[in-house]
Design a protein around this motif. Sequence first.
Motif, PDB file in Angstrom:
ATOM      1  N   PHE A 110       0.868  -1.253   0.129  1.00 43.18           N
ATOM      2  CA  PHE A 110       0.005  -0.189  -0.099  1.00 43.18           C
ATOM      3  C   PHE A 110       0.909   1.135  -0.067  1.00 43.18           C
ATOM      4  N   ALA A 111       1.955   1.267   0.705  1.00 46.04           N
ATOM      5  CA  ALA A 111       2.749   2.364   1.175  1.00 46.04           C
ATOM      6  C   ALA A 111       3.323   2.541  -0.576  1.00 46.04           C
ATOM      7  N   THR A 112       4.089   1.608  -1.271  1.00 48.08           N
ATOM      8  CA  THR A 112       4.348   1.745  -2.515  1.00 48.08           C
ATOM      9  C   THR A 112       3.482   2.317  -3.504  1.00 48.08           C
ATOM     10  N   VAL A 113       2.205   1.858  -3.290  1.00 49.43           N
ATOM     11  CA  VAL A 113       1.284   2.277  -4.389  1.00 49.43           C
ATOM     12  C   VAL A 113       1.138   3.922  -4.013  1.00 49.43           C
ATOM     13  N   LEU A 114       0.704   4.075  -2.810  1.00 45.05           N
ATOM     14  CA  LEU A 114       0.465   5.372  -2.306  1.00 45.05           C
ATOM     15  C   LEU A 114       1.586   6.484  -2.729  1.00 45.05           C
ATOM     16  N   TRP A 115       3.048   5.906  -2.476  1.00 47.68           N
ATOM     17  CA  TRP A 115       4.091   6.778  -3.012  1.00 47.68           C
ATOM     18  C   TRP A 115       4.143   7.105  -4.538  1.00 47.68           C
ATOM     19  N   LEU A 116       3.763   5.972  -5.217  1.00 48.09           N
ATOM     20  CA  LEU A 116       3.729   6.253  -6.756  1.00 48.09           C
ATOM     21  C   LEU A 116       2.707   7.378  -7.103  1.00 48.09           C
ATOM     22  N   PHE A 117       1.563   7.024  -6.487  1.00 48.78           N
ATOM     23  CA  PHE A 117       0.512   7.996  -6.765  1.00 48.78           C
ATOM     24  C   PHE A 117       1.008   9.326  -6.482  1.00 48.78           C
ATOM     25  N   LEU A 118       1.429   9.624  -5.143  1.00 52.79           N
ATOM     26  CA  LEU A 118       1.991  10.957  -4.951  1.00 52.79           C
ATOM     27  C   LEU A 118       2.967  11.654  -5.962  1.00 52.79           C
ATOM     28  N   ILE A 119       4.029  10.645  -6.520  1.00 54.02           N
ATOM     29  CA  ILE A 119       4.961  11.064  -7.327  1.00 54.02           C
ATOM     30  C   ILE A 119       3.806  11.603  -8.553  1.00 54.02           C
ATOM     31  N   TYR A 120       3.136  10.821  -9.279  1.00 53.22           N
ATOM     32  CA  TYR A 120       2.495  11.244 -10.392  1.00 53.22           C
ATOM     33  C   TYR A 120       1.558  12.581 -10.028  1.00 53.22           C
ATOM     34  N   LEU A 121       0.904  12.904  -8.699  1.00 53.09           N
ATOM     35  CA  LEU A 121       0.385  13.648  -8.547  1.00 53.09           C
ATOM     36  C   LEU A 121       1.023  14.893  -8.438  1.00 53.09           C
ATOM     37  N   LEU A 122       2.312  14.967  -7.909  1.00 46.91           N
ATOM     38  CA  LEU A 122       3.353  16.044  -7.915  1.00 46.91           C
ATOM     39  C   LEU A 122       3.649  16.389  -9.374  1.00 46.91           C
ATOM     40  N   ARG A 123       3.855  15.546 -10.041  1.00 52.38           N
ATOM     41  CA  ARG A 123       4.398  15.596 -11.521  1.00 52.38           C
ATOM     42  C   ARG A 123       3.123  16.398 -12.447  1.00 52.38           C
ATOM     43  N   TYR A 124       1.923  15.893 -12.222  1.00 54.67           N
ATOM     44  CA  TYR A 124       0.834  16.610 -12.904  1.00 54.67           C
ATOM     45  C   TYR A 124       0.375  17.715 -12.310  1.00 54.67           C
ATOM     46  N   SER A 125       0.572  18.223 -10.930  1.00 56.28           N
ATOM     47  CA  SER A 125       0.621  19.445 -10.297  1.00 56.28           C
ATOM     48  C   SER A 125       1.548  20.582 -10.832  1.00 56.28           C
ATOM     49  N   LEU A 126       2.951  19.834 -11.183  1.00 57.95           N
ATOM     50  CA  LEU A 126       3.819  20.700 -11.902  1.00 57.95           C
ATOM     51  C   LEU A 126       3.803  20.952 -13.214  1.00 57.95           C
ATOM     52  N   LYS A 127       2.998  20.102 -13.845  1.00 58.06           N
ATOM     53  CA  LYS A 127       2.735  20.208 -15.137  1.00 58.06           C
ATOM     54  C   LYS A 127       1.705  21.324 -15.305  1.00 58.06           C
ATOM     55  N   ALA A 128       0.784  21.290 -14.407  1.00 58.72           N
ATOM     56  CA  ALA A 128      -0.182  22.275 -14.521  1.00 58.72           C
ATOM     57  C   ALA A 128       0.380  23.763 -14.262  1.00 58.72           C
TER      58      ALA A 128
END
Length: 786
Positions: A110-128
Amino acid sequence: MAEAHQAVGFQFTVRPDGVDLKLSQEVIRNIYLSGVTAWKKKAILFKNGVLAGVYPASPSSWLIVVIAMMSSLYIRVDPSLGMIEAIGDNLPYRRSLSVQTQAVLSAILFATVLWLFLIYLLRYSLKALLSYHGWIFESHGRMSTSTKVWLSLVKMFSGRRPLLYSFQASLPRLPVPSVDDTIRRYLDSVRPLLDSEQYNQMATLANDFKDSIASQLQRYLVIKSWWASNYVSDWWEEYIYLRSRSPIMVNSNFYVMDLLYLTPTHRQAARAGNVVHAMLQYRRKLERGEHAPLRALGTVPMCSTQMERMFNTTRIPGVETDVVQHLHDRKHLVVYHKGRFFQLWLYTGGRHLSPSELEMQFQRILSDNSDPQPGEVKLAALTAGQRVPWARARMKHFSQGVNRVSLDAIESAAFFLALDDQPQGYDPTKTNSLDSYAKSLLHGKCYDRWFDKSFNLISYPNGKMGINVEHSWADAPIVGHMWEYVLATDCFQLGYTEEGHCKGDANKALPHPTRLQWQLPKECQDMIEASYQIAKHIADDVDFHGYLFKEFGKGLIKKCRTSPDAFIQLALQLAQFRDQGGFCLTYESSMTRMFRDGRTETVRSCTSEAVAFVRAMEDTRATKAQRLALFRKAAEKHQHMYRLAMTGSGIDRHLFCLYIMSKYLGVDSPFLKKVLSEPWKLSTSQTPQQQLNLVDINKFPQYVGAGGGFGPVADDGYGVSYIIVGENLITFHISSKFSSPDTNSDRFGQNIREAMLDIQALFRPENEKMVANGDYVHLENGKKHL
């Protein structure tokens, strides 16, 4: 040959009592070191790949998330809202695992999936965040509160210590402008160049296009922009560069000069040794992605994709289209000297050759008095002529045997080095030294550069250097970034002895560079000569003028509260009018690297505002205050056009892609055909300085670069490249054709100088005061208006 030299390290003799095996300790040591280096490189590449892959997070952040989830198990708090328990119920082989093991594994998953989700959230936030470009339209030095907040958010989401490719996944896609906006801007750009009848005809063509097939073409283009990383770049590379069948020498390739005033050593082999070693250092950091990404305002990242193909890259000729061949991990260099090709290995014992070892190897080549083989002297002229004959000659005469082996050595080399035998460089005591230097870098003798290589490093006997660059794989700022690093490393890190040699000791036992072998039949030699004659005709027609403008520079222009680039572009418009007696379609290159895989866009510098300003400058009835007011209006318009181009709202790349789409769909557009056939009689470009931190020009005023240039785009036009160096120098590189009776590069240089001085004279306190008070007369159609 080098491989033959190394082979003697392994010997065995069959005897009646067995086999006598002898191994060279030096060879075994080199093999061992090469293996260690290779595995070390793989480990570094893997590590940096992971760091870039999870950026803006870090691998250690995964451990923090895991520890947090594990801690929740002991305090009986479930932040997953039952998901950890659900994962545990679905683990494979769960019955063979203890309850505690199931809980730990579930928490880690669960921690790994959550970590990957946070990475993509950061990336898409930065892209926005990076999709917002309002900051670039604000006045210089006047940052709004919203932009300050945006900039803080970008910094917060950008992470720490990014690698070269860390931001690639966060860069936004290049947007497709609306057809209405593009056509409106296009018609506005051609209005000052057409009379009323011509303009009405063009407007009719534009409206017919808009009402017929424009929406269909736009639909497909938008779909492409969703699918491709950049809707322009692949077509731009293919149709503008690779499908062109005309010679790339002069017409496409460009050059970059050495330091303007200073030559660190006058020993040719020593200077080449330091520069090549610095390039190898740059390549090593490039392969590992360890260069810092270029960022506007120190925060907004630029795309780094073009840098990937800098080394070990060659443009391969084809009958219908060329291809760009990029290879990895090639460890040799090909050197041309006095009609002979040499192969030089750049590594020994798992390390780069040192500068002193490279100097020794280059000196061996310079001291080699062997004769060229039949046809070898002008062999490289094949790359300077028409592409189709070169493609056919390559297939027929270079597809097998020694010719194939030698050609593979050139095309797979890190880059191509030409050791010239005629000194070049800027000499203030000689009138045309910069002109001769530019022509040598741009085309040389037409057979002493391999124009298909990503770049040719050119070394002169007086210690000067320079680069000739093939254009399809990248644009000038990419090579400029490397060249800035190399010059700074050469002068401030590597250095030279008092005698001008490279520092350090050299391994005298290194194998000598080896000659490439050629078997060129008479038919092939005739094809070489034919290509040479075509290339020589092109080279002899290039009229070049290099001009140092020292009267003032960026420092004084900024005190006038205007953009240095807008100031120069308006001076070029004034110079063009005085030189030709009229206005013309003007091309200025801008970059779109704030977007993924971005390359360039066109700024149409000849605007209605620029025309009004130039006419006022030539109107004796206009006052200086009036001219200054018109200048400010024209400069503001130019800056706005430049910003639109940088942010994906340019004109020409959109129309170009619509035209390519129409060809794919088999539909005809008189409007697009007309637009794409318009000649750019004045083509301009600024060479940017990107790494100002490498050299303190105030402390070392002699360490300034001379920039670079390119050949004329139109038969009856000018090509102008300029570099703004420090606060008090602007260098212009001007090209045209001798065959045109209407152009003269030296004359145009003088017109630029006079235009710059005339504009600067407008910025007097009394003129500024009148403009501020609004006390000026507006000129329109020769009539005065209060």
